[in-house]
Design an enzyme around this catalytic site. Structure first.
Site, PDB file in Angstrom:
ATOM      1  N   LYS A 100      11.513  36.750  23.894  1.00  0.00           N
ATOM      2  CA  LYS A 100      11.527  37.058  25.186  1.00  0.00           C
ATOM      3  C   LYS A 100      11.460  38.383  25.847  1.00  0.00           C
ATOM      4  O   LYS A 100      10.655  38.342  25.863  1.00  0.00           O
ATOM      5  CB  LYS A 100      13.343  37.082  25.649  1.00  0.00           C
ATOM      6  CG  LYS A 100      14.731  36.233  25.018  1.00  0.00           C
ATOM      7  CD  LYS A 100      14.572  35.021  26.172  1.00  0.00           C
ATOM      8  CE  LYS A 100      14.979  34.473  25.480  1.00  0.00           C
ATOM      9  NZ  LYS A 100      15.222  33.112  27.316  1.00  0.00           N
ATOM     10  N   ASP A 115      22.517  38.723  17.493  1.00  0.00           N
ATOM     11  CA  ASP A 115      21.340  38.128  17.950  1.00  0.00           C
ATOM     12  C   ASP A 115      20.722  39.159  18.097  1.00  0.00           C
ATOM     13  O   ASP A 115      21.084  39.860  19.799  1.00  0.00           O
ATOM     14  CB  ASP A 115      21.963  37.168  18.773  1.00  0.00           C
ATOM     15  CG  ASP A 115      20.893  36.244  19.121  1.00  0.00           C
ATOM     16  OD1 ASP A 115      19.328  37.165  19.478  1.00  0.00           O
ATOM     17  OD2 ASP A 115      21.098  35.394  19.595  1.00  0.00           O
ATOM     18  N   ILE A 169      17.628  39.726  19.965  1.00  0.00           N
ATOM     19  CA  ILE A 169      16.358  38.514  21.111  1.00  0.00           C
ATOM     20  C   ILE A 169      16.284  39.592  22.048  1.00  0.00           C
ATOM     21  O   ILE A 169      14.853  39.583  22.797  1.00  0.00           O
ATOM     22  CB  ILE A 169      16.650  37.235  20.832  1.00  0.00           C
ATOM     23  CG1 ILE A 169      15.309  35.973  21.321  1.00  0.00           C
ATOM     24  CG2 ILE A 169      17.653  36.869  22.553  1.00  0.00           C
ATOM     25  CD1 ILE A 169      15.679  35.345  21.330  1.00  0.00           C
ATOM     26  N   TYR A 217      26.629  33.735  25.185  1.00  0.00           N
ATOM     27  CA  TYR A 217      25.795  32.822  25.720  1.00  0.00           C
ATOM     28  C   TYR A 217      26.125  31.767  25.396  1.00  0.00           C
ATOM     29  O   TYR A 217      26.352  31.256  24.588  1.00  0.00           O
ATOM     30  CB  TYR A 217      24.198  32.837  25.361  1.00  0.00           C
ATOM     31  CG  TYR A 217      23.695  31.854  24.826  1.00  0.00           C
ATOM     32  CD1 TYR A 217      23.030  31.712  25.670  1.00  0.00           C
ATOM     33  CD2 TYR A 217      23.250  31.803  24.264  1.00  0.00           C
ATOM     34  CE1 TYR A 217      21.972  30.403  26.131  1.00  0.00           C
ATOM     35  CE2 TYR A 217      22.074  30.561  23.844  1.00  0.00           C
ATOM     36  CZ  TYR A 217      21.899  30.185  25.203  1.00  0.00           C
ATOM     37  OH  TYR A 217      20.426  29.294  25.283  1.00  0.00           O
TER      38      TYR A 217
END
Length: 579
Positions: free
Chosen positions: A419, A380, A382, A295
């Site tokens: 998200k 992560d 998410i 990311y």
């Protein structure tokens, strides 16, 4: 004899006596004698002509020369050639400019070195450059059909339609529907993916939840009164939200794992969550190993204020961009030789930007690698609830329970509602750590990144509505899967193939056949053509530290089905010209 004869023969004794007595008396001018050029002539002594007239004349001409050749001072008015003006004007007083020289008026105190780094930190990033361009000229099917289509940001843009119900509880419940019905059909179609479900819940519950004394109102609704909103609350999140979020995380992970609310710290989004965690784990100059592509926001979110470095560990398309433990070990040893202390491994699962899901076996290998090197492991998750492919998502929280004699204190999870629940504007994120020292430190730092109490109370009410949450998760996955396939099929029409994704709001598109030189420079030129000619913004792989040129991340969740043909027509402007 006449008195004037004395000039020829010198002073008489009487005159000398008079002059001697005059010299002995004190003079009114303090003994100073004024010498004028004609003094010698007046007094009849020719020697004074050479002794006073000539030096005075030289002194006069010297002053005149200096005056004419003196450099003009800034701001002084030009000298006038008119004699009348010069005699009439009063002589100006010379003013010192020492204060201006010491502190110039135009100069301001400079930014700190850290501030200067942040100010110019993302100017070279194509990821942020594209987002800025889209912000200046956003596409809208009705009001700006020639604007830039933004495929670079993984969010939904029409959440503002429902925001008033959070902050204006006195509005009537039916206003949201009226606002939506007043929009043109194309605008209503822009209510992307599952935001209509969120909006419907807001319409039915948010206003009533903020009113006290409603018949049948539950504890969550009563907490949404002024008594529960206007007072100080724990900076790391109220317990009710921690409990509700722990239950939601368990639900999206198919009840396979449980989460302890006492090990959770609430932050204003996942961005401050990963920054706070990095601050607690590593010191400036330390580093995390990060499998790439990763990311692009992490370069900003982690590095800017903490001073922690990120070391990309390349993953290749020939391996389906899977993480290689061998590559991690090589990167770890190279960093150690350079004197860089590696403090952890950071990954995203599902992967951002590829959309791939990390297999259970790879997670187990990563945990064993972290234990072997005595470093932390950050995951992560998410996008854990935004999956749609055939691969099943597995949380690292589930894997650590399978390992024997494993110290869980090195494992940390990043999560948020931006998200999976499409609530990016709510700014609700979380750190979940098995390390009590990390939790204690992060809870104190969270005072700089706390979530407003009204937002927390409202989210508690939403997450406690199990009927809504179950429906939302089911419909959200169905719509994600449908839009993903529509988008991938659309790219195939213009000759663009995508990596097989199973999670996230994006696909990882291979456009290497359309770059003229197989290099980062060629990729940048293609990105520029897509932006300028096709009016489409995507994230180039180089911004994600991908070592293979030509890969681009394309977020499809900001599109409606009606936008797909528009996207195809625009992409053809670039792909057809390459043939």
């Amino acid at each position: 004899m006449r008195d004037d004869d004395d000039d020829n023969f010198g002073p008489t004794p009487a005159r000398r006596k008079e002059e001697k007595s005059r010299a002995a008396r004190p003079r009114a001018d303090g003994g100073m004698r004024i010498v004028v050029p004609l003094q010698g002539v007046v007094q009849g002594r020719g020697g004074l002509v050479l002794g006073s007239l000539i030096p005075c004349a030289l002194f006069y001409f010297l002053q005149l020369y200096i005056k004419r050749n003196r450099p003009s001072t800034p701001g002084s008015p030009p000298a006038s050639d008119s004699a009348s003006n010069s005699t009439a004007a009063a002589p100006s007083i010379h003013r010192s400019h020492s204060r201006g020289l010491l502190t110039p008026r135009a100069a301001l105190p400079a930014l700190s070195a850290r501030g200067a780094v942040v100010r110019s930190g993302d100017e070279d990033s194509l990821y942020y450059a594209g987002l800025r361009r889209c912000a200046d000229d956003p596409y809208h099917p009705a009001s700006n059909p020639d604007g830039l289509i933004n495929l670079g940001l993984a969010e939904n843009h029409v959440i503002i339609v429902f925001i008033p119900f959070i902050f204006l509880p006195f509005l009537l419940r039916g206003i949201c529907s009226e606002i939506l019905m007043d929009c043109p059909p194309r605008a209503r179609a822009c209510v992307q993916l599952s935001l209509d479900l969120v909006g419907r819940w807001m319409e039915e519950h948010a206003g009533a939840a903020m009113l006290d004394g409603i018949a049948g109102a539950g504890e969550e609704a009563r907490n949404l009164t002024i008594r529960g909103l206007a007072t100080y609350q724990p900076y790391d999140g109220i317990l009710a939200l921690k409990m509700a979020l722990a239950g939601f995380m368990r639900q999206i992970m198919h009840e396979s794992v449980s989460f302890d609310p006492s090990q959770m710290v609430i932050t204003s989004g996942a961005t401050p969550a990963v920054e706070i965690l990095s601050f607690c784990i590593a010191d400036p100059g330390n580093a995390f190993l990060v499998p790439s592509p990763y990311y692009p926001g992490w370069d900003r979110d982690i590095k800017w204020r903490t001073g922690v470095e990120l070391i990309p560990v390349p993953c290749r398309s020939t391996d389906n961009f899977n993480i290689s433990i061998t590559a991690l070990d090589i990167a770890y040893k190279q960093a150690k030789k350079r004197g860089v202390r590696v403090r952890g491994v950071l990954i995203s699962n599902p992967s951002n930007p590829t959309g791939g899901i990390v297999p259970r076996e790879t997670l187990r290998d990563l945990l064993e690698f972290a234990a072997e090197k005595n470093i932390h492991f950050i995951c992560d998750e998410i996008f854990a609830g935004s999956t749609y492919g055939g691969d099943k998502f597995v949380s690292v929280a589930e894997v650590i329970d399978e390992l024997e004699d494993f110290d869980k204190g090195r494992v940390h999870i990043i999560y948020g509602l931006s998200k999976d629940l499409s609530l990016a504007g709510f700014r609700v994120g979380a750190i979940y750590s098995y390390n009590e020292n990390i939790v204690a430190a992060a809870a104190k730092i969270a005072r700089f990144s706390s979530v407003s109490t009204p937002t927390q109370r409202l989210v508690v009410s939403m997450l406690s509505d199990q009927k809504f949450i179950s429906e939302y998760l089911k419909v959200n996955r169905e719509r994600l899967q449908k839009m993903y396939h529509l988008f991938v099929d659309a790219l195939k029409q213009v000759g663009i193939e995508c990596f097989k994704s199973s999670g996230g709001f994006y696909c990882w598109a291979d456009m290497s056949r359309y770059i003229r030189s197989y290099s980062e420079k060629g990729e940048r030129k293609l990105w520029d053509r897509l932006l300028e000619e096709a009016k489409v913004n995507v994230t180039p792989g180089s911004s994600c530290h991908c070592i293979e040129p030509g890969w681009f991340r394309c977020c499809f969740t900001a599109l409606s089905e009606e936008d797909i043909p528009v996207l195809v027509e625009r992409l053809r402007r670039v792909t057809d010209s390459h043939k």
